[in-house]
Design a protein around this motif. Structure first.
Motif, PDB file in Angstrom:
ATOM      1  N   TYR A  20      10.049  77.537  34.672  1.00  0.00           N
ATOM      2  CA  TYR A  20      10.782  76.593  33.834  1.00  0.00           C
ATOM      3  C   TYR A  20       9.824  75.620  33.144  1.00  0.00           C
ATOM      4  N   LEU A  21      10.029  75.401  31.872  1.00  0.00           N
ATOM      5  CA  LEU A  21       9.281  74.386  31.141  1.00  0.00           C
ATOM      6  C   LEU A  21       9.983  73.051  31.343  1.00  0.00           C
ATOM      7  N   VAL A  22       9.262  72.070  31.880  1.00  0.00           N
ATOM      8  CA  VAL A  22       9.851  70.760  32.168  1.00  0.00           C
ATOM      9  C   VAL A  22       8.935  69.658  31.632  1.00  0.00           C
ATOM     10  N   ILE A  23       9.512  68.465  31.468  1.00  0.00           N
ATOM     11  CA  ILE A  23       8.754  67.265  31.124  1.00  0.00           C
ATOM     12  C   ILE A  23       8.906  66.312  32.301  1.00  0.00           C
ATOM     13  N   ARG A  24       7.772  65.832  32.825  1.00  0.00           N
ATOM     14  CA  ARG A  24       7.803  65.100  34.100  1.00  0.00           C
ATOM     15  C   ARG A  24       7.872  63.584  33.941  1.00  0.00           C
ATOM     16  N   LYS A  25       7.633  63.082  32.749  1.00  0.00           N
ATOM     17  CA  LYS A  25       7.750  61.641  32.519  1.00  0.00           C
ATOM     18  C   LYS A  25       8.591  61.400  31.273  1.00  0.00           C
ATOM     19  N   PRO A  26       9.345  60.301  31.247  1.00  0.00           N
ATOM     20  CA  PRO A  26      10.124  59.999  30.035  1.00  0.00           C
ATOM     21  C   PRO A  26       9.198  59.711  28.858  1.00  0.00           C
ATOM     22  N   TRP A  27       9.747  59.871  27.654  1.00  0.00           N
ATOM     23  CA  TRP A  27       8.963  59.638  26.427  1.00  0.00           C
ATOM     24  C   TRP A  27       9.868  58.942  25.415  1.00  0.00           C
ATOM     25  N   PRO A  28       9.310  58.176  24.483  1.00  0.00           N
ATOM     26  CA  PRO A  28      10.148  57.319  23.629  1.00  0.00           C
ATOM     27  C   PRO A  28      11.192  58.037  22.792  1.00  0.00           C
ATOM     28  N   SER A  29      10.886  59.221  22.233  1.00  0.00           N
ATOM     29  CA  SER A  29      11.822  59.869  21.300  1.00  0.00           C
ATOM     30  C   SER A  29      12.872  60.725  21.994  1.00  0.00           C
ATOM     31  N   MET A  30      12.956  60.652  23.304  1.00  0.00           N
ATOM     32  CA  MET A  30      13.899  61.497  24.048  1.00  0.00           C
ATOM     33  C   MET A  30      15.344  61.102  23.751  1.00  0.00           C
ATOM     34  N   LEU A  31      16.263  62.060  23.931  1.00  0.00           N
ATOM     35  CA  LEU A  31      17.679  61.742  23.814  1.00  0.00           C
ATOM     36  C   LEU A  31      18.058  60.710  24.862  1.00  0.00           C
ATOM     37  N   GLU A  45      19.895  67.657  36.440  1.00  0.00           N
ATOM     38  CA  GLU A  45      20.436  67.943  37.774  1.00  0.00           C
ATOM     39  C   GLU A  45      19.615  68.980  38.544  1.00  0.00           C
ATOM     40  N   LYS A  46      19.075  69.978  37.861  1.00  0.00           N
ATOM     41  CA  LYS A  46      18.458  71.114  38.547  1.00  0.00           C
ATOM     42  C   LYS A  46      17.375  70.699  39.533  1.00  0.00           C
ATOM     43  N   PHE A  47      16.570  69.733  39.147  1.00  0.00           N
ATOM     44  CA  PHE A  47      15.494  69.297  40.032  1.00  0.00           C
ATOM     45  C   PHE A  47      15.717  67.866  40.526  1.00  0.00           C
ATOM     46  N   GLY A  48      16.976  67.530  40.716  1.00  0.00           N
ATOM     47  CA  GLY A  48      17.328  66.254  41.325  1.00  0.00           C
ATOM     48  C   GLY A  48      16.918  65.033  40.533  1.00  0.00           C
ATOM     49  N   GLY A  49      16.868  65.173  39.189  1.00  0.00           N
ATOM     50  CA  GLY A  49      16.533  64.033  38.343  1.00  0.00           C
ATOM     51  C   GLY A  49      15.051  63.783  38.189  1.00  0.00           C
ATOM     52  N   ARG A  50      14.205  64.619  38.820  1.00  0.00           N
ATOM     53  CA  ARG A  50      12.753  64.399  38.742  1.00  0.00           C
ATOM     54  C   ARG A  50      12.194  64.769  37.374  1.00  0.00           C
ATOM     55  N   TYR A  51      12.736  65.834  36.772  1.00  0.00           N
ATOM     56  CA  TYR A  51      12.179  66.363  35.533  1.00  0.00           C
ATOM     57  C   TYR A  51      13.274  66.565  34.494  1.00  0.00           C
ATOM     58  N   TYR A  52      12.883  66.424  33.224  1.00  0.00           N
ATOM     59  CA  TYR A  52      13.728  66.896  32.129  1.00  0.00           C
ATOM     60  C   TYR A  52      13.562  68.417  32.046  1.00  0.00           C
ATOM     61  N   VAL A  53      14.672  69.140  32.099  1.00  0.00           N
ATOM     62  CA  VAL A  53      14.653  70.603  32.085  1.00  0.00           C
ATOM     63  C   VAL A  53      14.986  71.072  30.671  1.00  0.00           C
ATOM     64  N   ALA A  54      14.009  71.706  30.023  1.00  0.00           N
ATOM     65  CA  ALA A  54      14.153  72.067  28.616  1.00  0.00           C
ATOM     66  C   ALA A  54      15.066  73.263  28.391  1.00  0.00           C
ATOM     67  N   GLY A  55      15.220  74.115  29.410  1.00  0.00           N
ATOM     68  CA  GLY A  55      16.008  75.328  29.230  1.00  0.00           C
ATOM     69  C   GLY A  55      15.193  76.504  28.736  1.00  0.00           C
ATOM     70  N   ASP A  56      13.894  76.287  28.509  1.00  0.00           N
ATOM     71  CA  ASP A  56      12.982  77.351  28.098  1.00  0.00           C
ATOM     72  C   ASP A  56      12.120  77.787  29.269  1.00  0.00           C
ATOM     73  N   THR A  57      11.616  79.024  29.186  1.00  0.00           N
ATOM     74  CA  THR A  57      10.639  79.495  30.146  1.00  0.00           C
ATOM     75  C   THR A  57       9.280  79.548  29.465  1.00  0.00           C
ATOM     76  N   ALA A  58       8.228  79.417  30.267  1.00  0.00           N
ATOM     77  CA  ALA A  58       6.875  79.408  29.718  1.00  0.00           C
ATOM     78  C   ALA A  58       5.880  79.762  30.808  1.00  0.00           C
ATOM     79  N   HIS A  59       4.668  80.074  30.378  1.00  0.00           N
ATOM     80  CA  HIS A  59       3.554  80.167  31.314  1.00  0.00           C
ATOM     81  C   HIS A  59       2.348  79.505  30.671  1.00  0.00           C
ATOM     82  N   ARG A  60       1.314  79.236  31.478  1.00  0.00           N
ATOM     83  CA  ARG A  60       0.086  78.627  30.981  1.00  0.00           C
ATOM     84  C   ARG A  60      -1.082  79.572  31.235  1.00  0.00           C
ATOM     85  N   ASP A  61      -2.037  79.567  30.317  1.00  0.00           N
ATOM     86  CA  ASP A  61      -3.176  80.451  30.479  1.00  0.00           C
ATOM     87  C   ASP A  61      -4.360  79.706  31.102  1.00  0.00           C
TER      88      ASP A  61
END
Length: 654
Positions: free
Chosen positions: A469-480, A496-512
């Motif tokens: 899951y692609l997530v954002i772990r800290k809030p940012w100014p332009s967020m909804l 809800e998925k991660f108990g409010g810890r992360y914003y869940v984008a709904g996309d999948t990703a990997h890192r190289d």
């Protein structure tokens, strides 16, 4: 996804370093990038506070940076006050009032130019007209217009007086318009007699009348722009022409100074299931993200002519047409019409004639134009282009290479941007003077954005062969800030998925190995084949790497043995084959994908079509394709389809 990880089967070795000359003149150098990233890591709130103070014009400076007391309803710069219209218009008048703000071209070829001074005057006249109709701070105004300068004027006029605008894409049906008006509780609608698309008339006023018939009791007035010239019915006491409403209105309007958290706009996402979600953005945070990313990601200079091809009915048109580039003092191009009308050279003709230097469009548009071959763009002088961008979905590596070679002529950096309606501004993208690019990767987060890939338990995935899951772990100014009228849905959908810890984008990703992000598709589009979990984007990229393929969409359908079979819908460069020729090519493509990705990714079903089913924003309607692949009845709203006749062809009946 379940507890099994998502496998990455696409390997793209090509790397493109920024040209030394580009880096030397860029806003953000490699050293700047590292410095900014280190500052954000060291003092996150201080970093955003500094940028907000330096980037925006505040009528009352803020003292509170981030308020997390009601997390995940984060609030930024809460005690600061400002006006978005002032930041986009007034701040430029002294130094660049005569500079062209908007270059507009209609589909029939009409060209209009508005300077910053002329745009400000038009905004103020309409803002005064709205106030004359009783509209004030906090009132909602729905804007249902074609892609014309008056759409930007309407958005800025609402911002001028503190009204909350909700732009509805001009291709949406009356039913979709009604749903958005009702949910927002709009008091006024701004529309036009009609718009133009691919040589056809789009009757916007008629759709507005249908939407309001016997419904939408909150709507008191409808302002109608004369544009297409078609005859329309005007309801006495409710409807008035834009020209009449603004006649005699002053060319100045005192701006409403609002709190940074004051809603700037609502923008409804148009999912095929459930009612639309009204994504609510705040004035200060959104404007900061829009201006900052416009400057950084597009390396904006005062001499640039910036063309983002998105309609203002989508978030890309909000951030990178109506607000970000104007806040940065840029000249923008607006085009009302289809990219292939009257022919497939229209985009490149506009770039040539108007001296476009920065061009930002969707991968779907790039792939559609690839279908017409290399000869067409070669006919145009694109020498003024210095930067290219993509937005909307992951770009296939071969489409990236075509874009680089035939549009950028192998000299323009490409910024592949990942972001969403909900994020408000770009989150992951290469800063063009600082980051090397890889075809198909959006590369690294901009400094200050804490993005990660996590597994089902929220643990970060470091294995480069697997995604999550692609997530954002800290809030940012332009967020909804929330979903309008339904904060419980906001929390459930994004947190809800991660108990409010992360914003869940709904996309999948990997890192190289270099920490670059590769978006693999939507989490609900994951293919589950014989126990393997595959991202749709990687399979589609393998198809597009074949020399005869222009565009592909893959979906899954049930399979008794494998769990899911891969069904591919393919658009070719050249004529669509039929009969034995189609069967032969389908077999060749199945073998090709198997060779590129391995036998597990070999598709079971390959179908050829002249086009893929897309909304008029260029989004592929994957839920519709899943229904076609499974032989199910199509129940979703197809009113926004660019090409509704394609459905029968996809079913094999045309």
């Amino acid at each position: 996804m379940n507890d099994k990880s998502l496998e990455s089967i696409l390997h793209e070795p090509r790397v493109f370093n920024p040209a030394a000359a580009f880096t030397a003149a860029a806003r953000i150098s490699p050293a700047d990038y590292e410095r900014l990233a280190a500052e954000a890591a060291r003092d996150y709130e201080g970093y955003w506070a500094r940028l907000a103070r330096e980037t925006l014009d505040w009528q009352r400076p803020f003292t509170t940076v981030l308020d997390s007391s009601q997390a995940p309803n984060y609030r930024w710069f809460t005690d600061g006050r400002l006006n978005a219209s002032v930041n986009c218009l007034d701040v430029h008048l002294a130094e660049r009032g005569g500079k062209t703000a908007i270059v507009f071209e209609s589909e029939p070829g009409e060209v209009r130019r508005l300077s910053y001074r002329e745009l400000t005057a038009a905004v103020c006249r309409l803002a005064n007209a709205l106030q004359a109709q009783g509209i004030g701070a906090g009132d909602r105004v729905v804007i249902y217009l074609p892609m014309v300068p008056e759409a930007v004027v309407a958005m800025q006029a609402c911002a001028r007086i503190g009204a909350v605008h909700s732009v509805v894409f001009g291709g949406f049906s009356a039913k979709s318009l009604r749903e958005r008006i009702e949910d927002a509780g709009a008091r006024l609608v701004i529309t036009a007699d009609g718009g133009r698309r691919a040589g056809r008339l789009v009757e916007l006023k008629a759709a507005t009348d249908e939407a309001l018939a016997g419904s939408c009791p909150t709507v008191e007035k409808v302002i109608v722009l004369r544009h297409a010239g078609n005859a329309v019915a005007m309801q006495a006491g409710r409807d008035l022409w834009w020209s009449d409403a603004t006649a005699g209105q002053p060319e100045s309007c005192a701006p409403a100074v609002v709190d940074a958290e004051h809603p700037l706009f609502l923008l409804y996402t148009s999912g095929s299931t459930g009612r639309p979600k009204g994504i609510q953005h705040a004035t200060g945070g959104f404007l900061l993200g829009a201006k900052l990313t416009s400057q950084w990601i597009f390396d904006l200079r005062d001499s640039d002519v910036f063309w983002c091809t998105a309609d203002v009915g989508w978030v890309t048109g909000h951030t990178y047409v109506a607000y970000g580039p104007l806040a940065a003092g840029a000249t923008i191009v607006m085009y009302e019409g289809a990219p292939v009308h009257p022919d497939a050279g229209r985009f490149w003709s506009i770039c040539e004639r108007h001296g476009v230097t920065i061009f930002y469009t969707a991968p779907t548009a790039i792939r559609a134009l690839m279908k017409f071959g290399d000869v067409i763009p070669a006919q145009y002088d694109l020498s003024k282009l210095r930067l290219l961008g993509t937005v909307g979905e992951p770009i296939n590596p071969e489409a990236w290479i075509w874009y680089h070679k035939h549009i950028g002529r192998e000299r323009c950096p490409i910024v592949d941007t990942w972001w969403q309606t909900e994020t408000g501004a770009t989150m992951i993208a290469p800063l063009p003077g600082a980051i090397a690019t890889k075809p198909g990767s959006c590369t690294r987060p901009i400094p200050g954005i804490d993005a990660a890939v996590v597994d089902e338990d929220g643990r970060e995935i470091t294995d480069v062969e697997h995604g999550g899951y692609l997530v954002i772990r800290k809030p940012w100014p332009s967020m909804l800030r929330t979903i309008w009228g339904d904060n419980a849905r906001y929390i459930r959908t994004y947190w809800e998925k991660f108990g409010g810890r992360y914003y869940v984008a709904g996309d999948t990703a990997h890192r190289d190995d270099d920490g670059y992000f590769w978006v693999m598709g939507r989490a609900d589009d994951v293919l589950k084949v014989s126990g393997h979990r595959l991202g749709t984007m990687e399979v589609e990229s393998a198809f597009v790497a074949h020399p005869r393929v222009a565009e592909t969409a893959v979906v899954g359908r049930p399979h008794d043995v494998k769990g899911e079979a891969i069904c591919a819908f393919v658009v070719l460069k050249g004529e669509r084959p039929t009969g034995a020729a189609a069967e032969q090519l389908a077999g060749e493509l199945r073998d090709w994908v198997g060779h590129e990705l391995g036998a597990i990714a070999k598709p079971d079903d390959v179908r050829f079509a002249d086009n893929l089913p897309k909304t008029r924003s260029g989004k592929i309607m994957r839920r519709l394709l899943r229904a076609v692949a499974r032989g199910e009845e199509i129940t979703e709203d197809v009113s926004t389809l660019e090409n509704p006749a394609i459905i029968e062809q996809l079913r094999g009946k045309a």
